[in-house]
Design a protein around this motif. Structure first.
Motif, PDB file in Angstrom:
ATOM      1  N   SER A 272       1.824   1.919  15.035  1.00 52.35           N
ATOM      2  CA  SER A 272       2.968   0.865  15.135  1.00 52.35           C
ATOM      3  C   SER A 272       3.244   0.171  16.456  1.00 52.35           C
ATOM      4  O   SER A 272       3.536  -0.665  17.047  1.00 52.35           O
ATOM      5  N   SER A 273       2.370   0.322  17.663  1.00 51.60           N
ATOM      6  CA  SER A 273       2.405  -0.047  18.630  1.00 51.60           C
ATOM      7  C   SER A 273       2.393  -1.638  18.908  1.00 51.60           C
ATOM      8  O   SER A 273       2.114  -1.870  20.135  1.00 51.60           O
ATOM      9  N   GLU A 274       2.000  -2.389  18.333  1.00 50.02           N
ATOM     10  CA  GLU A 274       1.396  -3.991  17.636  1.00 50.02           C
ATOM     11  C   GLU A 274       2.389  -4.290  16.830  1.00 50.02           C
ATOM     12  O   GLU A 274       3.081  -5.565  17.258  1.00 50.02           O
ATOM     13  N   ARG A 275       2.823  -4.067  15.487  1.00 46.61           N
ATOM     14  CA  ARG A 275       3.491  -4.359  14.714  1.00 46.61           C
ATOM     15  C   ARG A 275       4.032  -2.903  14.173  1.00 46.61           C
ATOM     16  O   ARG A 275       2.828  -2.106  14.215  1.00 46.61           O
ATOM     17  N   LYS A 276       5.424  -3.064  13.391  1.00 50.99           N
ATOM     18  CA  LYS A 276       5.576  -2.406  12.141  1.00 50.99           C
ATOM     19  C   LYS A 276       4.660  -1.579  11.193  1.00 50.99           C
ATOM     20  O   LYS A 276       4.247  -2.541  11.023  1.00 50.99           O
ATOM     21  N   MET A 277       4.449  -0.313  11.161  1.00 50.98           N
ATOM     22  CA  MET A 277       2.968   0.072   9.668  1.00 50.98           C
ATOM     23  C   MET A 277       3.982   0.975   8.663  1.00 50.98           C
ATOM     24  O   MET A 277       5.457   1.708   9.422  1.00 50.98           O
ATOM     25  N   LEU A 278       4.164   0.774   7.551  1.00 50.86           N
ATOM     26  CA  LEU A 278       4.339   1.819   6.360  1.00 50.86           C
ATOM     27  C   LEU A 278       3.198   2.437   6.645  1.00 50.86           C
ATOM     28  O   LEU A 278       1.685   2.684   6.281  1.00 50.86           O
ATOM     29  N   ALA A 441      11.468 -10.940   6.648  1.00 52.79           N
ATOM     30  CA  ALA A 441      12.346 -10.736   7.927  1.00 52.79           C
ATOM     31  C   ALA A 441      12.606  -8.716   8.366  1.00 52.79           C
ATOM     32  O   ALA A 441      12.150  -8.310   9.069  1.00 52.79           O
ATOM     33  N   LEU A 442      12.812  -8.306   6.967  1.00 51.29           N
ATOM     34  CA  LEU A 442      12.548  -7.112   7.291  1.00 51.29           C
ATOM     35  C   LEU A 442      10.722  -6.424   6.460  1.00 51.29           C
ATOM     36  O   LEU A 442      10.803  -4.915   6.405  1.00 51.29           O
ATOM     37  N   SER A 443       9.805  -6.905   6.388  1.00 50.47           N
ATOM     38  CA  SER A 443       8.443  -5.706   6.350  1.00 50.47           C
ATOM     39  C   SER A 443       8.514  -5.308   7.107  1.00 50.47           C
ATOM     40  O   SER A 443       8.605  -5.645   8.532  1.00 50.47           O
ATOM     41  N   GLY A 444       7.903  -4.063   6.702  1.00 47.84           N
ATOM     42  CA  GLY A 444       7.229  -3.289   7.206  1.00 47.84           C
ATOM     43  C   GLY A 444       8.333  -2.349   7.888  1.00 47.84           C
ATOM     44  O   GLY A 444       8.343  -1.417   8.768  1.00 47.84           O
ATOM     45  N   ARG A 445       9.383  -2.411   7.089  1.00 45.71           N
ATOM     46  CA  ARG A 445      10.311  -1.776   7.598  1.00 45.71           C
ATOM     47  C   ARG A 445      11.138  -0.742   6.431  1.00 45.71           C
ATOM     48  O   ARG A 445      11.324  -0.973   5.138  1.00 45.71           O
ATOM     49  N   VAL A 446      11.685   0.488   6.505  1.00 43.29           N
ATOM     50  CA  VAL A 446      11.850   1.381   5.999  1.00 43.29           C
ATOM     51  C   VAL A 446      13.375   2.292   5.690  1.00 43.29           C
ATOM     52  O   VAL A 446      14.460   1.934   6.864  1.00 43.29           O
ATOM     53  N   ALA A 447      14.210   1.454   4.447  1.00 41.81           N
ATOM     54  CA  ALA A 447      15.342   1.818   4.424  1.00 41.81           C
ATOM     55  C   ALA A 447      16.019   3.122   4.097  1.00 41.81           C
ATOM     56  O   ALA A 447      15.509   3.169   2.624  1.00 41.81           O
ATOM     57  N   LEU A 448      16.785   3.810   5.051  1.00 46.15           N
ATOM     58  CA  LEU A 448      17.200   5.036   4.203  1.00 46.15           C
ATOM     59  C   LEU A 448      18.797   4.435   3.319  1.00 46.15           C
ATOM     60  O   LEU A 448      19.872   4.353   4.470  1.00 46.15           O
ATOM     61  N   VAL A 449      19.626   4.066   1.766  1.00 45.81           N
ATOM     62  CA  VAL A 449      21.456   3.781   2.243  1.00 45.81           C
ATOM     63  C   VAL A 449      21.955   4.656   0.907  1.00 45.81           C
ATOM     64  O   VAL A 449      21.515   5.427   0.259  1.00 45.81           O
ATOM     65  N   THR A 450      22.958   5.877   2.163  1.00 48.10           N
ATOM     66  CA  THR A 450      23.087   6.891   1.382  1.00 48.10           C
ATOM     67  C   THR A 450      24.701   6.122   0.128  1.00 48.10           C
ATOM     68  O   THR A 450      25.047   5.191   0.644  1.00 48.10           O
ATOM     69  N   ALA A 461      20.881  -2.037  -0.516  1.00 47.96           N
ATOM     70  CA  ALA A 461      19.553  -1.695  -1.037  1.00 47.96           C
ATOM     71  C   ALA A 461      18.405  -2.720  -2.091  1.00 47.96           C
ATOM     72  O   ALA A 461      17.477  -2.948  -1.277  1.00 47.96           O
ATOM     73  N   LYS A 462      19.282  -3.574  -2.452  1.00 43.44           N
ATOM     74  CA  LYS A 462      18.625  -4.837  -3.742  1.00 43.44           C
ATOM     75  C   LYS A 462      18.277  -5.684  -2.667  1.00 43.44           C
ATOM     76  O   LYS A 462      17.424  -6.510  -1.923  1.00 43.44           O
ATOM     77  N   LYS A 463      19.334  -5.969  -1.170  1.00 43.64           N
ATOM     78  CA  LYS A 463      19.291  -7.482  -0.097  1.00 43.64           C
ATOM     79  C   LYS A 463      17.963  -7.218   0.871  1.00 43.64           C
ATOM     80  O   LYS A 463      17.503  -7.677   0.638  1.00 43.64           O
ATOM     81  N   PHE A 464      17.982  -5.528   0.779  1.00 44.95           N
ATOM     82  CA  PHE A 464      17.005  -4.806   2.200  1.00 44.95           C
ATOM     83  C   PHE A 464      15.550  -5.259   1.354  1.00 44.95           C
ATOM     84  O   PHE A 464      14.851  -6.038   1.839  1.00 44.95           O
ATOM     85  N   VAL A 465      15.386  -4.507  -0.209  1.00 44.74           N
ATOM     86  CA  VAL A 465      14.159  -4.984  -0.246  1.00 44.74           C
ATOM     87  C   VAL A 465      13.720  -6.457  -1.268  1.00 44.74           C
ATOM     88  O   VAL A 465      12.342  -6.357  -0.876  1.00 44.74           O
ATOM     89  N   GLU A 466      15.024  -7.356  -1.430  1.00 42.54           N
ATOM     90  CA  GLU A 466      14.007  -8.526  -1.253  1.00 42.54           C
ATOM     91  C   GLU A 466      13.933  -8.963  -0.029  1.00 42.54           C
ATOM     92  O   GLU A 466      13.201 -10.205  -0.395  1.00 42.54           O
ATOM     93  N   GLU A 467      14.024  -8.785   0.824  1.00 39.88           N
ATOM     94  CA  GLU A 467      13.745  -9.556   2.644  1.00 39.88           C
ATOM     95  C   GLU A 467      12.865  -8.973   2.899  1.00 39.88           C
ATOM     96  O   GLU A 467      12.625  -8.519   4.117  1.00 39.88           O
ATOM     97  N   ALA A 680      22.708  -9.039   8.307  1.00 44.17           N
ATOM     98  CA  ALA A 680      22.830  -9.765   9.659  1.00 44.17           C
ATOM     99  C   ALA A 680      22.866  -8.805  10.909  1.00 44.17           C
ATOM    100  O   ALA A 680      21.937  -9.467  11.403  1.00 44.17           O
ATOM    101  N   PHE A 681      22.785  -7.546  10.567  1.00 46.88           N
ATOM    102  CA  PHE A 681      22.639  -6.181  12.096  1.00 46.88           C
ATOM    103  C   PHE A 681      21.035  -6.116  11.872  1.00 46.88           C
ATOM    104  O   PHE A 681      20.721  -6.440  13.259  1.00 46.88           O
ATOM    105  N   VAL A 682      20.647  -6.615  10.573  1.00 45.28           N
ATOM    106  CA  VAL A 682      19.121  -5.805  11.184  1.00 45.28           C
ATOM    107  C   VAL A 682      17.530  -7.067  10.662  1.00 45.28           C
ATOM    108  O   VAL A 682      16.596  -6.359  10.737  1.00 45.28           O
ATOM    109  N   GLY A 683      18.649  -8.134  10.542  1.00 49.89           N
ATOM    110  CA  GLY A 683      17.508  -9.093  10.244  1.00 49.89           C
ATOM    111  C   GLY A 683      16.989  -9.945  11.568  1.00 49.89           C
ATOM    112  O   GLY A 683      15.503 -10.661  11.435  1.00 49.89           O
TER     113      GLY A 683
END
Length: 706
Positions: A272-278, A441-450, A461-467, A680-683
């Motif tokens: 991910s040195s150039e862009r976030k990768m999954l 906005a959140l492409s390439g990101r991974v979220a864990l929501v307890t 979780a739905k909001k994050f996936v949709e973004e 709003a915090f992560v977008g």
């Protein structure tokens, strides 16, 4: 219909006569049916690979006359899932007439734009580069596939000779040529010089087969691939060493998973040195056979042969210099050991670009590897999203199968570097990339929501996936979790979501959940501490057990999850976000709330403490303070609603209106409102904000923090 073979060993015969009978008379419907069957068997072609066509008479919308029209898989798409809308429809006579204005191979890319003058159905899919390969052949139904067994022969040093001997001259041969107009002309020339052949092998590339009907084409395709696979199997018996024999042994299954989970975030950080990768990980037996072999060091640098494989796996993989079972606990030492490997790979890729580029070549792309091999453990793949990373792994397994077969029958040959470059940096491929939708906005990101199987957690979780993010759903309740997983996969597909059981009071469970996240996606970027309970009682009625439960889940849970997450985020070294779902009760004092309110206050201050500590690692830590989120929230179970209603001297039914009326905005707060605050915090707009509190309570003046 002549009697045909319907029993196969190496391919799947899926034709259903009753289903096909319902489509009789509709050649296009039969084409879609045949395509879906072929695409359903990955031994025949890989995801998104290959194309099929049919030619039939149709009424010209302008003249009313019957004309011959070719329906062919359009640009993009996948045979296994293709519908009628995925086909391009072109006038056959117009397409063939393009030969009259063709200026030669140096100008063949300009022919793609001219396909538009041949379109019959203006609502159909855009024609692909392979359109002339189907158009110049006279057959009613044609299949162009990338079966491993056939490519193993096509990529063998003696491929042409083997093809002639194996099929007795009934399969033609066209040497390697980049797909396009010229290759279509070569296919027609091969047919003219070899009348009566049943197909054509494309050197290093794939297979063309055909028939007068959809069924005849389907059977012909299966029979040719079956014979190729039989031939390879005869040369890879139990007594014959594969890939030069085994050099090292694999770790046990559980050990492989543990090593991969520990290493994946470090690799993701490098990639991910150039862009976030999954990421994606597999320890498929075919992968292990290859990476554990004596021939790994010779074959891996050669790269792949089939352009479909190459486009998704890059010029060659990176082979790690780690031994199976190596101690990975000293992250700094492991990074120091791997750093030179990645630097060398990037240097190699840049030299490859500079050596092979043309004056009009697109700018160099990300120089990091896509495929990373860890002998004894497995294969990692990294790309812009989970699906692309997963498909890259599938394609490299195809490439392994090809190398295995070629080496068994002859000697494997890959695409020359210049030819590979011409495919990777093809201006038409670049144009296709430029047409792709802009990443979310959140492409390439991974979220864990307890606690994301319900209520606020599920909404986040739905909001994050949709973004654009991938999420790992979790809950302590297995049944509730399974229901959420099914819902998310139905809404967003299998690549957007993974799942794990999680008890936030159990450190072992937390570590296992983060390991599952690393195995599923390569690591994590966003952690939302949302799991919680609520107990509202007067102090004289509040038990010690209830007090301990509140602090265990809310405070200890937030601490343990944040601690484990910080370790993964630091391994990646690409920053990240921790968001703590707290409450307006962290700053507002009210009756019957000693345990819950004080625990929430502890959560709020823990946010500030972690923000101060993790800032140097570019890890942002922020708080969202909800209030009175009643809809779909688990917080109102277990007597909380009754307790709050009693404290305010109202009924439970009156609570929503009561909470809304006491706010400045007179609004009811929904789970989706909390999800919006987290986004709003992560977008991307608050990347320089940490240690902050965002109230989502409709405006409770007593909860103002400044």
């Amino acid at each position: 219909m002549s009697e045909v073979k319907t029993q196969f060993k190496h391919v799947s015969y899926l034709w259903d006569e009753d289903q096909a009978a319902k489509l009789a008379g509709d050649e296009v419907a039969l084409l879609v049916y045949r395509s879906n069957l072929l695409g359903a068997d990955l031994r025949l072609t890989n995801y998104g690979g290959g194309n099929t066509s049919c030619k039939a008479l149709a009424k010209d919308p302008l003249t009313g006359n019957e004309v011959e029209v070719m329906w062919v898989k359009g640009s993009g798409g996948d045979l296994g899932t293709m519908k009628r809308s995925g086909l391009a429809a072109l006038y056959v006579d117009r397409l063939r007439a393009l030969k009259n204005i063709y200026r030669g191979i140096e100008h063949e890319d300009e022919m793609v734009g001219l396909f538009n003058h041949c379109i019959y159905d203006l609502a159909s899919k855009a024609p692909s580069i392979d359109t002339p390969l189907h158009g110049f052949l006279p057959f009613k139904h044609i299949d162009h596939l990338h079966p491993d067994a056939a490519i193993a022969i096509a990529a063998a040093k003696d491929g042409k000779k083997i093809t002639e001997e194996l099929f007795g001259g009934t399969i033609g041969w066209v040497g390697w040529q980049k797909p396009g107009f010229d290759l279509g002309l070569q296919l027609k020339q091969c047919l003219d010089e070899n009348p009566g052949i049943r197909g054509i092998m494309l050197g290093s590339h794939g297979l063309f087969t055909w028939g007068d009907t959809a069924y005849e084409s389907y059977i012909n395709t299966l029979e040719v691939i079956e014979r190729c696979a039989d031939y390879i199997e005869q040369h890879t018996g139990k007594d014959k060493a594969v890939f030069g024999g085994q050099k090292i042994e694999s770790l046990a299954k559980e050990q492989r998973a543990a090593q991969a989970a520990s290493l994946a975030p470090i690799l993701r950080g490098f990639c991910s040195s150039e862009r976030k990768m999954l990421g994606h990980f597999t320890d498929d037996d075919r992968v292990l056979e290859f990476i554990n072999s004596n021939d790994l060091d010779r074959l891996a640098p050669l790269g792949t042969s089939c352009p479909d494989h190459f486009l998704r796996t890059k010029i060659s993989p990176l082979v790690l210099n780690l031994v199976p079972g190596e101690d990975l606990s000293d992250v700094k030492a492991i990074k120091a050991k791997l750093q030179p490997l990645f630097e060398d790979y990037r240097k190699m890729y840049k030299e490859y670009y500079e050596t092979c580029k043309h004056p009009n070549s697109p700018a160099i792309r990300d120089a990091n590897p896509v495929v990373i091999l860890y002998p004894g453990v497995g294969m990692f793949t990294f790309s812009k999203d989970k699906q692309t990373a997963r498909v890259a792994a599938e394609f490299y397994i195809n490439a392994i199968n090809v190398m295995r077969g070629s080496e068994a029958i002859s000697e494997y040959t890959s695409l020359p570097r210049q030819e590979a470059f011409n495919i990777e940096y093809w201006l038409l491929e670049e144009a296709k990339l430029q047409r792709m939708p802009k990443p979310k906005a959140l492409s390439g990101r991974v979220a864990l929501v307890t606690g994301s199987a319900g209520g606020i957690g599920k909404a986040i979780a739905k909001k994050f996936v949709e973004e654009g993010a991938c999420v790992i759903l979790n809950d302590i309740n297995e049944e509730r979790l399974q229901g959420a997983v099914e819902e998310f996969r139905g809404l967003y597909g299998k690549d957007a979501v993974a799942a794990t059981l999680l008890n936030v009071t159990d450190n072992q469970s937390i570590v296992a959940a983060l390991d599952a996240t690393a195995l599923a996606f390569g690591g994590v970027d966003i952690v939302v501490n949302n799991a919680g309970i609520s107990i509202s009682k007067a102090i004289e009625d509040h038990s010690i057990e209830e007090w301990d439960k509140l602090y265990d889940i809310l405070v200890k849970g937030q601490f343990l999850v944040s601690k484990a997450a910080a370790a993964v985020l630091r391994k990646q070294d690409i920053g990240g976000d921790i968001i703590n779902i707290v409450s307006k009760n962290s700053v507002v004092a009210g009756p019957n709330n000693a345990g819950y309110g004080s625990a929430k206050a502890a959560q709020a201050h823990l946010t500030r403490l972690l923000a101060a500590e993790l800032g140097k690692d570019k890890i942002r830590v922020n708080t969202v303070n909800p209030d009175a989120v009643i809809a779909n929230s688990n917080i109102w179970a277990g007597g909380w609603a009754e307790g709050r209603a009693k404290a305010y001297g109202i009924t439970v039914e009156e609570l929503p209106a009561y909470y809304a009326k006491r706010t400045l905005l007179n609004e009811i707060i929904l789970p989706e409102d909390i999800a919006d605050a987290c986004y709003a915090f992560v977008g991307g707009l608050l990347n320089k904000s940490t240690g902050n509190i965002l109230n989502v309570d409709g405006g409770v003046a007593m909860a103002f923090v400044r």
